[in-house]
Design an enzyme around this catalytic site. Structure first.
Site, short mmCIF file in Angstrom:
data_model
loop_
_atom_site.label_atom_id
_atom_site.label_comp_id
_atom_site.label_asym_id
_atom_site.label_seq_id
_atom_site.Cartn_x
_atom_site.Cartn_y
_atom_site.Cartn_z
N PHE A 102 -5.70 10.17 -2.25
CA PHE A 102 -4.34 10.11 -1.64
C PHE A 102 -3.75 10.86 -2.54
CE2 PHE A 102 -0.19 8.22 -1.77
CZ PHE A 102 0.01 7.44 -0.86
N TYR A 140 1.33 -3.89 -3.34
CA TYR A 140 2.21 -4.19 -1.59
C TYR A 140 1.75 -3.79 -0.33
CZ TYR A 140 2.46 1.31 -2.98
OH TYR A 140 2.40 2.44 -3.12
N LYS A 141 0.31 -3.41 -0.75
CA LYS A 141 -0.59 -3.37 0.92
C LYS A 141 -1.48 -4.44 1.27
CE LYS A 141 -0.79 1.63 0.05
NZ LYS A 141 -1.16 2.63 -0.76
N ARG A 161 -3.29 4.93 12.18
CA ARG A 161 -3.86 4.18 11.30
C ARG A 161 -2.90 3.45 11.69
NH1 ARG A 161 -3.02 4.80 5.22
NH2 ARG A 161 -0.69 3.70 5.48
N ASP A 208 -9.89 3.52 -7.80
CA ASP A 208 -8.36 3.67 -6.85
C ASP A 208 -9.00 2.65 -5.89
OD1 ASP A 208 -6.40 3.52 -5.58
OD2 ASP A 208 -6.07 5.37 -6.01
C1 LIG Z 1 -0.94 3.64 -1.71
C2 LIG Z 1 -1.60 4.00 -2.92
C3 LIG Z 1 -0.66 5.01 -3.34
C4 LIG Z 1 0.43 4.31 -4.05
O1 LIG Z 1 1.23 4.67 -5.43
P1 LIG Z 1 2.43 4.41 -6.09
O2 LIG Z 1 1.90 4.92 -7.57
O3 LIG Z 1 2.17 2.81 -5.67
O4 LIG Z 1 2.87 4.74 -4.96
C5 LIG Z 1 -1.91 5.59 -4.47
N1 LIG Z 1 -3.56 5.10 -4.98
C6 LIG Z 1 -3.55 5.60 -3.06
C7 LIG Z 1 -5.38 5.48 -3.13
C8 LIG Z 1 -3.23 4.93 -2.28
O5 LIG Z 1 -3.47 4.36 -1.00
#
Ligand SMILES: *Cc1c(COP(=O)(O)O)cnc(C)c1O
Length: 415
Positions: free
Chosen positions: A140, A234-235, A383, A209
């Site tokens: 990400f 939040y996921k 997705r 992560d």
């Molecule tokens: C959703 C996601 C994030 C989001 O990071 P935030 O700081 O909460 O916005 C980071 N890394 C991955 C792999 C994600 O899927």
């Protein structure tokens, strides 16, 4: 053969698949957990990999926190309502979901901020003499940005690598490795035990992560020797928009954990208001500033949905759901129109599917208009997240059928 024809003469297929969905839903031991959520009416919600659905317990709990804890008790709630220790307390609710024994998970800040803390702490653990940080180049984007900022601070060199290339790039210069457990685009699940072991064999530290695996599948942080890990809430953990993230610091590393953001909440005696810094013991050393109490307590209430839920059952249902959806797509959609970029092998699959079509951008708004909510990732991916706690097999069948119908409609107008 036109899609409508295929579906039309496949009304047999539809009847068959609907019957199969009905049977699978009837035999689903997790089915009752769906009632712990408020789901949008007549919608198939396949976007829990981006924003989890609302657990029913949250609105009343939040209303109480606002009216009573904030409104009536005011500042006394920092002690009387347990606000001050909420980051550690909520961490203990997440710990079993990621395979961590107590005392190693703290909640607060965003995933992005925690990535920065974890990566800098990891290279500091590695000490002098190791000058490289390997970062998953398929991660990400925020992970890459923060890794770059981290090495700018520590003076290390960033080496972008694909997860499969990690074992070949590890060496005596490697300080730390940052990897995504599940690829946010393709839904590919990476080999956390194997890669962590390889990182350790090279004498380096592994930072994972878990944004797309926490709450979706068993992670086993303690069992696999992971050093540091971060993840969203939040996921698949359904904590609500902007819910604070979590940070795992392995117990063995806590004494030497050296945060780049040592705010007053990480002080051994925060209310001593001393000018000299003394690090708190345990995972508290990873805190920064005042926690966002409303979001944190919404998350705490949301985590109640996990009561009595077995993660092995969640994983089994996730794989069954994604298999069934792919089978429905295969039956409803003519060959060659969609390509799944998610690995077919179960051991390489997270809890989402990504389907590739050049029509993806046009297609997703049409799916959403018809009550099938997934999302679009440029340039050509659809997705679909399958949250086993509230998505059922009839949902999967309906989503595949609507997808086939809309693909036929868009395809014919696009020529
Ligand atoms: C959703 C996601 C994030 C989001 O990071 P935030 O700081 O909460 O916005 C980071 N890394 C991955 C792999 C994600 O899927």
């Amino acid at each position: 053969m036109a899609v409508s024809e295929r579906i039309g003469n496949g009304s047999d297929a539809a009847a068959e698949l609907r019957a199969a969905a009905h049977r699978l839903d009837a035999g689903d031991a997790l089915r009752p957990v769906r009632d712990r959520f408020t789901l949008p009416g007549d919608v198939v919600y396949l976007d829990g990999n981006s924003l989890g659905a609302l657990p029913k317990a949250v609105p009343d709990r939040l209303a109480h926190v606002v009216a009573h804890e904030w409104g009536a008790l005011g500042i006394c709630s920092w002690t009387e309502s347990g606000w001050w220790e909420a980051p550690e307390r909520v961490g203990e609710l997440i710990a079993p979901l990621v395979g961590a024994a107590p005392g190693q998970v703290v909640v607060g800040d965003s995933t992005s901020v925690n990535l920065f803390k974890a990566l800098v702490a990891a290279v500091r653990l590695a000490g002098d003499g190791r000058d490289e940080v390997l970062v998953d180049s398929s991660a990400f984007p925020t992970d890459g940005y923060l890794a770059e900022a981290a090495v700018r601070l520590t003076g290390h060199r960033l080496v972008p690598v694909l997860p499969a290339e990690v074992p070949g790039r590890l060496g005596p210069r490697t300080a730390a490795v940052l990897l995504n457990h599940v690829d946010y685009r393709t839904g590919r699940l990476h080999d956390l035990p194997g890669l962590t072991a390889a990182v350790h064999e090279a004498g380096a530290y592994a930072v994972w992560d878990l944004c797309h695996s926490a709450g979706a599948l068993p992670v086993g942080l303690d069992a696999h020797g992971v050093d540091l890990a971060v993840g969203c809430t939040y996921k698949y953990l359904n904590g609500g928009p902007g819910a604070p993230a979590f940070l795992y610091v392995r117990a063995a590393h806590q004494a030497a954990f050296d945060s780049p953001l040592p705010g007053w909440n990480s002080h051994a005696e925060p209310f001593g208001m001393r000018s000299a810094y003394t690090r708190a013991e345990g995972v508290t050393a990873a805190r920064v500033g005042t926690p966002d109490i409303l979001s944190l307590l919404a998350l705490e209430a949301a985590l109640g949905v996990w009561e009595g839920v077995d993660l092995a059952a969640v994983r089994a249902k996730s794989l069954a759901l994604t298999d069934f959806f792919l089978e429905c797509v295969d039956r409803y959609v003519p060959p060659g129109r969609l390509e799944s970029v998610t690995p077919a092998a179960h051991e390489e699959r997270g809890s989402q599917l990504a389907l590739r079509t050049p029509l993806a951008a046009a297609l997703m708004p049409r799916l959403i208009a018809r009550g099938v909510v997934g999302d679009f990732r440029p340039p050509d991916l659809l997705r679909f997240g399958f949250t086993p706690l509230y998505v059922g097999f009839a949902d999967a069948e309906r989503a595949a059928r609507v997808l086939a119908e809309e693909l036929g409609a868009v395809g014919s107008t696009a020529g």
